[in-house]
Write a protein that holds these residues in place. Structure first.
Motif, PDB file in Angstrom:
ATOM      1  N   TRP A  67       1.669   4.839  -1.445  1.00  0.00           N
ATOM      2  CA  TRP A  67       0.188   5.100  -1.243  1.00  0.00           C
ATOM      3  C   TRP A  67      -0.588   4.255  -2.224  1.00  0.00           C
ATOM      4  O   TRP A  67      -1.387   3.462  -2.168  1.00  0.00           O
ATOM      5  CB  TRP A  67      -0.234   6.418  -1.327  1.00  0.00           C
ATOM      6  N   HIS A  68      -0.064   4.605  -3.742  1.00  0.00           N
ATOM      7  CA  HIS A  68      -0.755   3.944  -4.780  1.00  0.00           C
ATOM      8  C   HIS A  68      -0.680   2.311  -4.525  1.00  0.00           C
ATOM      9  O   HIS A  68      -1.838   1.762  -4.930  1.00  0.00           O
ATOM     10  CB  HIS A  68      -0.025   4.478  -6.009  1.00  0.00           C
ATOM     11  N   LEU A 157     -10.138   2.740   5.850  1.00  0.00           N
ATOM     12  CA  LEU A 157      -9.089   1.856   5.279  1.00  0.00           C
ATOM     13  C   LEU A 157      -8.278   2.602   4.473  1.00  0.00           C
ATOM     14  O   LEU A 157      -6.734   2.428   4.492  1.00  0.00           O
ATOM     15  CB  LEU A 157      -9.687   0.349   4.600  1.00  0.00           C
ATOM     16  N   VAL A 158      -8.758   3.577   3.615  1.00  0.00           N
ATOM     17  CA  VAL A 158      -7.842   4.370   2.605  1.00  0.00           C
ATOM     18  C   VAL A 158      -7.151   5.191   3.458  1.00  0.00           C
ATOM     19  O   VAL A 158      -5.828   5.411   3.214  1.00  0.00           O
ATOM     20  CB  VAL A 158      -8.949   5.266   1.741  1.00  0.00           C
ATOM     21  N   LEU A 159      -7.700   5.663   4.543  1.00  0.00           N
ATOM     22  CA  LEU A 159      -6.957   6.612   5.270  1.00  0.00           C
ATOM     23  C   LEU A 159      -5.671   6.220   6.039  1.00  0.00           C
ATOM     24  O   LEU A 159      -4.727   6.751   6.016  1.00  0.00           O
ATOM     25  CB  LEU A 159      -7.771   7.366   6.515  1.00  0.00           C
ATOM     26  N   GLU A 160      -6.319   4.866   6.418  1.00  0.00           N
ATOM     27  CA  GLU A 160      -5.196   3.988   7.302  1.00  0.00           C
ATOM     28  C   GLU A 160      -3.841   3.525   6.012  1.00  0.00           C
ATOM     29  O   GLU A 160      -2.638   3.793   6.295  1.00  0.00           O
ATOM     30  CB  GLU A 160      -5.398   2.733   7.724  1.00  0.00           C
ATOM     31  N   SER A 161      -4.305   3.357   4.950  1.00  0.00           N
ATOM     32  CA  SER A 161      -3.248   3.114   3.872  1.00  0.00           C
ATOM     33  C   SER A 161      -2.480   4.249   3.614  1.00  0.00           C
ATOM     34  O   SER A 161      -1.166   4.307   3.245  1.00  0.00           O
ATOM     35  CB  SER A 161      -3.661   2.684   2.680  1.00  0.00           C
ATOM     36  N   TYR A 162      -3.243   5.540   3.543  1.00  0.00           N
ATOM     37  CA  TYR A 162      -2.472   6.894   3.450  1.00  0.00           C
ATOM     38  C   TYR A 162      -1.419   7.235   4.533  1.00  0.00           C
ATOM     39  O   TYR A 162      -0.014   7.349   4.467  1.00  0.00           O
ATOM     40  CB  TYR A 162      -3.360   8.138   3.077  1.00  0.00           C
TER      41      TYR A 162
END
Length: 174
Positions: A67-68, A157-162
């Motif tokens: 995730w990072h 977008l942050v949620l999708e990356s997670y």
């Protein structure tokens, strides 16, 4: 001198027992199921786990590390304002630290000692878990702050990356 001889004999027996145990797979001497060496449940050949150059099994990447890395790649596309960038950097820093802590814990070897000390082992585990709990609390606090500062589209977008960093779900059983 007899006590020293007894201690040497005891250590030799422990080393011999350890070496003998290391020859067998976990769960018993024949690899379970009785299907023969290297055979799966229905007689199909199992693939050995992948190994690193030093013959240790290769571990799956730590999901917070994944995730990072996804967040690092995502940052240029978000056009963050100064307060957002500050919160973003704080989250990334603590997320990286937590991923490293998880990796160290996963790869940690149990203490090797001729003396069994239950209290010491429990204390070390408690200390490690309290360090973990504090690190998770920090990451959670920075995530909540960042969520407050981002627009809905940025946070999506942050949620999708997670979601993309999570391990795949096993198929549903019929």
């Amino acid at each position: 001198m007899p006590k020293l001889r007894q201690l040497a004999l005891l250590l030799s027996c422990l080393l011999l027992a350890s070496a003998t145990q290391a020859q067998f797979p976990p769960g018993g001497g024949m690899g379970g199921g009785g299907g023969g060496r290297g055979m799966g449940e229905k007689g199909e050949r199992r693939q050995p786990p992948p190994q690193a150059a030093d013959n240790r099994p290769v571990q799956a990447p730590e999901r917070l590390r994944v995730w990072h890395e996804r967040l690092v790649q995502l940052r240029p596309t978000l056009a963050l304002q100064a307060p957002q960038a500050e919160a973003w950097d704080a989250l990334l820093r603590d997320l990286r630290d937590l991923a490293e802590l998880n990796e160290r814990r996963r790869d940690r070897k149990p203490p090797v000692s001729a003396l069994v000390d239950v209290d010491r082992d429990l204390r070390l585990e408690q200390e490690a878990l309290s360090e973990h709990a504090a690190a998770y609390a920090d990451v959670r606090r920075f995530h909540q702050r960042l969520k407050e500062l981002l627009t809905e589209a940025q946070y999506q977008l942050v949620l999708e990356s997670y979601k993309a960093s999570l391990p795949p779900m096993p198929p549903a059983r019929p």
